[in-house]
Design an enzyme around this catalytic site. Structure first.
Site, mmCIF file in Angstrom:
data_model
loop_
_atom_site.group_PDB
_atom_site.id
_atom_site.type_symbol
_atom_site.label_atom_id
_atom_site.label_comp_id
_atom_site.label_asym_id
_atom_site.label_seq_id
_atom_site.Cartn_x
_atom_site.Cartn_y
_atom_site.Cartn_z
ATOM 1 C CG HIS A 123 3.517 -2.933 1.905
ATOM 2 N ND1 HIS A 123 4.293 -1.870 1.573
ATOM 3 C CD2 HIS A 123 3.064 -3.448 0.739
ATOM 4 C CE1 HIS A 123 4.282 -1.709 0.256
ATOM 5 N NE2 HIS A 123 3.554 -2.659 -0.270
HETATM 6 N N1 UDP Z 1 -1.455 4.470 1.716
HETATM 7 C C1 UDP Z 1 -2.641 4.839 2.346
HETATM 8 N N2 UDP Z 1 -2.811 4.473 3.657
HETATM 9 C C2 UDP Z 1 -1.874 3.807 4.371
HETATM 10 C C3 UDP Z 1 -0.674 3.447 3.721
HETATM 11 C C4 UDP Z 1 -0.500 3.780 2.388
HETATM 12 O O1 UDP Z 1 -3.500 5.471 1.728
HETATM 13 O O2 UDP Z 1 -2.113 3.506 5.547
HETATM 14 C C5 UDP Z 1 -1.281 4.838 0.309
HETATM 15 C C6 UDP Z 1 -0.026 5.611 0.026
HETATM 16 O O3 UDP Z 1 -0.219 6.979 0.247
HETATM 17 C C7 UDP Z 1 0.247 5.271 -1.423
HETATM 18 C C8 UDP Z 1 -0.290 3.859 -1.552
HETATM 19 O O4 UDP Z 1 -1.144 3.649 -0.446
HETATM 20 O O5 UDP Z 1 -0.464 6.099 -2.291
HETATM 21 C C9 UDP Z 1 0.846 2.907 -1.544
HETATM 22 O O6 UDP Z 1 0.375 1.650 -1.417
HETATM 23 P P1 UDP Z 1 1.300 0.445 -0.936
HETATM 24 O O7 UDP Z 1 2.388 0.989 -0.088
HETATM 25 O O8 UDP Z 1 0.373 -0.554 -0.344
HETATM 26 O O9 UDP Z 1 1.831 -0.159 -2.290
HETATM 27 P P2 UDP Z 1 3.047 0.148 -3.274
HETATM 28 O O10 UDP Z 1 3.011 1.603 -3.620
HETATM 29 O O11 UDP Z 1 4.308 -0.268 -2.603
HETATM 30 O O12 UDP Z 1 2.764 -0.694 -4.472
#
Ligand code: UDP
Length: 374
Positions: A225
């Site tokens: 993403h």
């Molecule tokens: N996550 C979720 N459903 C999904 C994809 C990710 O609940 O379909 C959760 C994942 O387990 C983690 C969080 O979202 O806890 C991560 O979010 P994201 O990847 O959007 O952001 P980042 O961590 O890169 O800031």
């Protein structure tokens, strides 16, 4: 004591859930030190949702499943460019903070909501506490890197998830001690994501769609993403081509931005890739725990792979979570210069060091104690 919590994006709902629970425990006098109980009889939390993530499966489901209190305010600021989004949030948050007069503003991670919350509060002389302070990719072309550097500068309390983050701040000249001219304090509290992974692991839910997929022999879980991958058609195409080469099924919960970009660039997915809508956290935890390998460019998912003992391949040129690589749980596969399919195949079955990289699972409690004791 009144805390204003600013959230707006999926990972922030998960992080904030841990502190909201710690506040509930504090208010009901469960597992919190005597000294902090004496100082405040109650903590009131005001939750401000900027609206950055708004789809039901990117926002509502997290509040429902994780029992996060319903936001007191929702600014509904959506789908504009970074500058406009940050500016609109700044104005909206300022208005609420003027009215609410909180003692602290709590911001999380590295999104535009983090930066606007920190800036609005700092300008009103309300102390800011930054949860997940000190993270650095040292890649300033990432919007997240700009947001976290700025948020750290604006914060009074910097709650780091690990020692590497603390050292990153010291390298940038953050002072080691309080002085007359310095009110900023750095804490290594552990990672609230670790708290969340422990707590919600018990409630993990197998998604219904898994039954219909040919995954009995195992699967790869992939999430993509980050703007550096989605906004560059060449990189996005290469990642999907590499995943399509695998002989193992790939479950791909598609972030709304990635979905749009795949459609815009007419990128086809191989028949081994099963793209699904974003899943709730409880289903995500189930998918992570049962995957053979996790492929991701997400910060949170890299750590969750480690929490659940699953090898992780990070589809980026660098990572903020360098200790995962050192501990043998994570491998970098820069999209344009590596063969992702080969790296994934090689790491199946790998186990890294048995180490506690992100605290003891009591980060939220540590954070709250520091906020209430000072
Ligand atoms: N996550 C979720 N459903 C999904 C994809 C990710 O609940 O379909 C959760 C994942 O387990 C983690 C969080 O979202 O806890 C991560 O979010 P994201 O990847 O959007 O952001 P980042 O961590 O890169 O800031």
């Amino acid at each position: 004591m009144k805390i204003a919590t600013i959230i707006g994006a999926r990972p922030q709902f998960i992080k904030a859930a841990t502190i909201s629970r710690a506040i509930h425990d504090y208010n009901t006098k469960v597992s919190i030190s005597e000294s902090s109980i004496k100082k405040y009889s109650q903590i009131t939390e005001i939750i401000i949702h900027t609206g950055q993530h708004y789809d039901a499966n990117m926002s509502d489901i997290f509040f429902r499943e994780m029992a996060i209190p319903i936001p007191d305010y929702n600014l509904r600021i959506q789908e504009c460019r970074h500058g406009a989004m940050t500016g609109n949030m700044l104005a909206g948050i300022e208005e609420i903070l003027l009215k609410e007069k909180s003692d602290w503003v709590l911001v999380y991670g590295d999104t535009n909501s983090t930066l606007s919350g920190a800036l609005a509060a700092a300008k009103l002389h309300i102390p800011v506490a930054h949860v997940e302070a000190g993270l650095r990719s040292y890649n300033r072309s990432m919007p997240e890197e700009i947001n976290r550097i700025m948020a750290d500068q604006l914060s009074t309390f910097l709650f780091c998830p690990n020692e590497n983050a603390v050292q990153n701040l010291y390298k940038e000249g953050f002072p080691h001690q309080l002085s007359k001219n310095n009110k900023q304090q750095i804490f290594n509290c552990g990672d609230v994501m670790y708290d969340a992974s422990l707590y919600y692991a018990q409630m993990a839910k197998r998604p219904e769609f898994v039954e219909k997929l040919p995954v009995d022999e195992g699967y790869i879980l992939a999430t993509i993403h980050r703007a550096e991958n989605t906004d560059d058609p060449l990189r996005l195409k290469k990642v999907m081509q590499d995943l399509s080469k695998l002989s193992i099924p790939v479950i791909l919960p598609l972030h709304p931005r990635t979905k749009v970009k795949l459609e815009q660039s007419a990128i086809r997915l191989g028949s081994n890739i099963f793209s699904v809508e974003p899943v709730g956290f409880l289903q995500m935890v189930w998918l992570e725990r049962h995957a053979q390998v996790i492929v991701t460019d997400s910060g949170g998912v890299q750590k969750e792979a480690y929490f659940y003992g699953v090898p992780c391949v990070t589809v980026r040129d660098e990572t903020e979570w360098v200790e995962l690589i050192d501990a043998g749980w994570n491998w970098l596969a820069p999209p344009l210069s590596s063969d992702l399919a080969q790296v994934v195949t090689e790491v199946i079955g790998s186990k890294g060091n048995d180490s506690q990289l992100y605290g003891n699972g009591d980060a939220a409690k540590n954070i709250l104690e520091n906020l209430t004791i000072q």
